[in-house]
Design an enzyme around this catalytic site. Structure first.
Site, PDB file in Angstrom:
ATOM      1  N   HIS A 158       0.836  -1.205   0.000  1.00  0.00           N
ATOM      2  CA  HIS A 158       0.000   0.000   0.000  1.00  0.00           C
ATOM      3  C   HIS A 158       0.874   1.261   0.000  1.00  0.00           C
ATOM      4  O   HIS A 158       0.706   2.150  -0.849  1.00  0.00           O
ATOM      5  CB  HIS A 158      -0.896  -0.029   1.236  1.00  0.00           C
ATOM      6  CG  HIS A 158      -1.810   1.147   1.377  1.00  0.00           C
ATOM      7  ND1 HIS A 158      -3.168   1.083   1.134  1.00  0.00           N
ATOM      8  CD2 HIS A 158      -1.573   2.437   1.752  1.00  0.00           C
ATOM      9  CE1 HIS A 158      -3.711   2.270   1.338  1.00  0.00           C
ATOM     10  NE2 HIS A 158      -2.764   3.106   1.731  1.00  0.00           N
ATOM     11  N   GLU A 159       1.783   1.335   0.952  1.00  0.00           N
ATOM     12  CA  GLU A 159       2.621   2.541   1.040  1.00  0.00           C
ATOM     13  C   GLU A 159       3.532   2.681  -0.171  1.00  0.00           C
ATOM     14  O   GLU A 159       3.840   3.792  -0.610  1.00  0.00           O
ATOM     15  CB  GLU A 159       3.428   2.539   2.343  1.00  0.00           C
ATOM     16  CG  GLU A 159       2.597   2.524   3.619  1.00  0.00           C
ATOM     17  CD  GLU A 159       1.562   3.635   3.694  1.00  0.00           C
ATOM     18  OE1 GLU A 159       1.753   4.698   3.062  1.00  0.00           O
ATOM     19  OE2 GLU A 159       0.535   3.443   4.380  1.00  0.00           O
TER      20      GLU A 159
END
Length: 689
Positions: free
Chosen positions: A475-476
């Site tokens: 995600h990051e």
């Protein structure tokens, strides 16, 4: 190269020299230069106005200040100390007031508005037209046309908001760090995974607690410590202690956020009304994809209504399961039982325990596999700099370079994955340098960072991650790619500087690769044997994916509804207990327990630890989930490693920043508007097509 490291623009920062006493001189100098640059624009005569000496000059005016202050706030997130916090907080009102004044500066606004109406401005196209339009709208939305008295009040209001939201975040961090639970009786640890027990023992040893003869175990409220207890500990009293402490964060002196929440909501409401909006949600969402608070709320209520029947069924199933397993009459669960019995039910139904995946998810292989995926899909090459070759703020931090297939240096980034007491909780991405296309035709690299609080390595073993921690990394990294691949020459329109209900598309789409067999085989390899996840475990893992997905959906509805209603009906919450008010807004979205569960209103950093942040915008996660589930159908259809689809995703989404309306960028990639059906199917709430 500046003598002050906070002003030094050398690409690889000298972090060891960024000491608290150097913050004030750096920021004060940058503030003075930024103000002088803005004053120079405001002093221009009308005939002399050009695009270069108005809009582009304003873009450059705050560049140094943004860079220096960005370093200060970053360090406070990853390497907090009393001296650093004092230096930051001493300057925060001044910096906040400066930025609040920009759009309220009559001379500056007059020059921008005058130039925007000239034939030269009207003739501009593409990104430059977008920049003018976005800037003019931003100024208007920020109060540029307000009378003097209201502008003055707005400045003061913005400054106070910056101060008290900072205090809110400090309270959450300090309350989290202030609590520990020392276990002396090893029998209380039954059920907790070995890796978590070992981590608790190491944590105690790091505080010089216990001895080899009489070991003790230290648990904290950081998620790698808290979550295994709440999910697996057979000792109910242990779970109750941790739950009680976690739900008290932000709610007890000296770290009580109760009154701060009410004040933040009231100030935001006053700001909205000053700017001609009925409430803060409409102010914030005017230029986002949702458009208004009512539309965002309707979207979430629609999502909630589609999941409600399944939510009720899932709650009943859990109560029935516990009754069957314990032989006791069916009743609502205690709040510290929900996670525990949910895991027991999942293991029974699917014969699957998340912990069996940890040996297959060592951090080094996960990262290598992620980079391999980025190479295959997006044509990127990522290499780690040797340890010690680049200064970092903590020895655990790594530094990487990212290049395209032709060897062009697109950007670099720091990765900081493990918890520390000096580091705030959660996971996030940020940036230090915005490069990209330059006026002379060259391109300079971007610089960013990704941070988390993941399971750290054990003695003699690599960090073995939970699957949801792997999703966090992916995600990051998606956010990071959005910044590093930016090809927008106007820096303030680059990368993640997009509408907040669009910004999660690049991050959330990356999580899809954590569930595909082909991509899992790139990184999910046993840390000792190198074997891939066995097929029977993979089948159980995917079968269990949507276990209690309605509860997960309704939880997001709960957070988003609380957020929107607090900001749409702010004046109702000025008096009384804020927890009571907040719970009344979302009681039907909370799993029924006895005693009743608590909301996270006093520790909801997304909403209240920033003057705006995700305030009135928490719905964005679900909104962007619709986009990412739908967009990933192209990869599913054309190949999860399709470099063609990957290249189009880079071309139309990852590289474009805020160069066009988000809906238009999405249509360029998908050829149509988003379809909600893909998300409902992915979550198991409707049959897959």
């Amino acid at each position: 190269m500046s003598a002050n490291p906070f002003l030094d623009t050398t690409f690889e920062s000298r972090w060891s020299q960024h000491t608290p006493e150097l913050i004030a001189p750096a920021i004060e100098a940058a503030l003075a230069r930024a103000q002088a640059a803005i004053d120079a624009i405001g002093a221009l005569e009308s005939p002399a106005l050009t695009y270069g000496n108005t809009f582009l000059a304003m873009e450059r005016a705050t560049e140094e200040l943004n860079y220096a202050w960005g370093k200060v706030t970053h360090l406070q997130s990853v390497a907090d100390s009393p001296a650093l916090r004092d230096a930051h907080n001493a300057l925060l009102p001044t910096v906040s007031a400066f930025f609040a004044r920009i759009s309220l500066n009559p001379a500056l606004w007059s020059r921008l508005k005058t130039f925007a109406a000239t034939p030269e401005a009207v003739a501009l196209t593409g990104i430059h037209r977008r920049f003018i339009d976005e800037t003019v709208e931003e100024f208007r939305q920020s109060g540029a046309d307000l009378p003097d008295a209201q502008r003055t009040r707005l400045e003061a209001l913005q400054t106070e908001l910056a101060e008290i939201t900072q205090k809110y975040g400090d309270n959450v961090l300090d309350a989290t760090n202030a609590w520990e639970l020392i276990v002396t009786d090893e029998t209380r640890l039954r059920g907790i995974p070995e890796h978590a027990i070992a981590a608790a023992k190491r944590s105690a040893e790091s505080k010089n607690l216990g001895s080899p003869e009489k070991p003790v175990w230290r648990f904290t409220l950081h998620m790698p410590s808290q979550e295994p207890v709440m999910t697996y500990a057979d000792d109910e009293s242990l779970r109750r202690e941790v739950w009680t402490a976690a739900t008290a964060v932000g709610g007890q002196a000296p770290h009580d956020n109760s009154e701060l929440v009410k004040r933040i909501i009231a100030l935001r409401d006053e700001k909205a009304r000053l700017l001609g909006k009925p409430h803060f949600a409409d102010l914030v969402l005017a230029r986002r994809m949702a458009g208004s608070g009512e539309r965002a709320l309707a979207f979430m209520e629609d999502m909630g209504s589609r999941a409600h029947a399944a939510f009720v069924r899932e709650c009943a199933e859990l109560e029935e399961f516990k009754a069957r397993r314990t032989g006791a009459p069916r009743s609502v669960l205690k709040p510290w039982e929900v996670g525990y019995w949910s895991e027991k039910l999942r293991q029974e139904r699917y014969d699957f325990d998340d912990e069996v995946l940890r040996p297959y998810l060592p951090m080094d292989r996960v990262i290598a596999g992620l980079f391999d995926l980025a190479s295959r899909v997006f044509g990127l090459r990522i290499t780690e700099r040797p340890a010690g070759s680049v200064e970092v703020w903590d020895p655990a931090v790594k530094f990487y370079d990212l290049k395209d297939s032709a060897g062009r240096h697109l950007g670099s980034f720091y990765a900081d994955w493990y918890p520390r007491e000096s580091k705030r909780g959660g996971a996030w991405m940020g940036y230090l340098v915005t490069g990209g296309p330059q006026p002379d035709g060259t391109r300079t690299p971007h610089l960013g960072y990704i941070c988390g609080n993941l399971t750290p390595p054990a003695e003699g073993k690599p960090a073995l991650l939970a699957h949801d921690e792997v999703e966090t990394i992916f995600h990051e990294f998606g956010h990071l790619l959005h910044h590093l691949l930016g090809e927008v020459e106007i820096k303030s329109l680059n990368g993640v500087n997009v509408a907040w209900d669009f910004v999660e598309l690049p991050s959330q789409i990356m999580e899809n690769w954590c569930w595909e067999r082909e991509s899992l085989d790139l990184f999910a390899r046993h840390h000792e044997t190198g074997a891939a996840i066995p097929e029977d475990i993979f089948q159980k893992m995917t079968a269990a994916k949507n276990f209690r997905s309605a509860c997960a959906t309704i939880r997001q509805v709960q957070f988003a509804r609380m957020d929107l209603l607090l900001h749409m009906r702010a004046q109702e919450f000025a008096e009384g207990d804020i927890e009571t008010h907040a719970r009344a807004l979302v009681a039907d979205c909370m799993i029924p327990t006895e005693p009743p569960g608590k909301t996270i209103v006093k520790r909801f950093g997304h909403l209240f630890s920033d003057p705006v942040g995700y305030a009135a915008g928490y719905y964005s996660y679900k909104w962007a989930e619709v986009l990412d589930a739908d967009a990933f159908t192209r990869f599913k259809r054309e190949g999860v490693f399709s470099s063609v689809v990957g290249a189009e995703f880079v071309e139309h989404i990852l590289s474009r920043g805020n160069s066009a309306e988000p809906a238009e960028l999405y249509r360029r990639f998908m050829g149509r508007d988003p379809d909600l059906a893909a998300l409902l199917a992915r979550n198991g709430l409707v049959p897959a097509a």
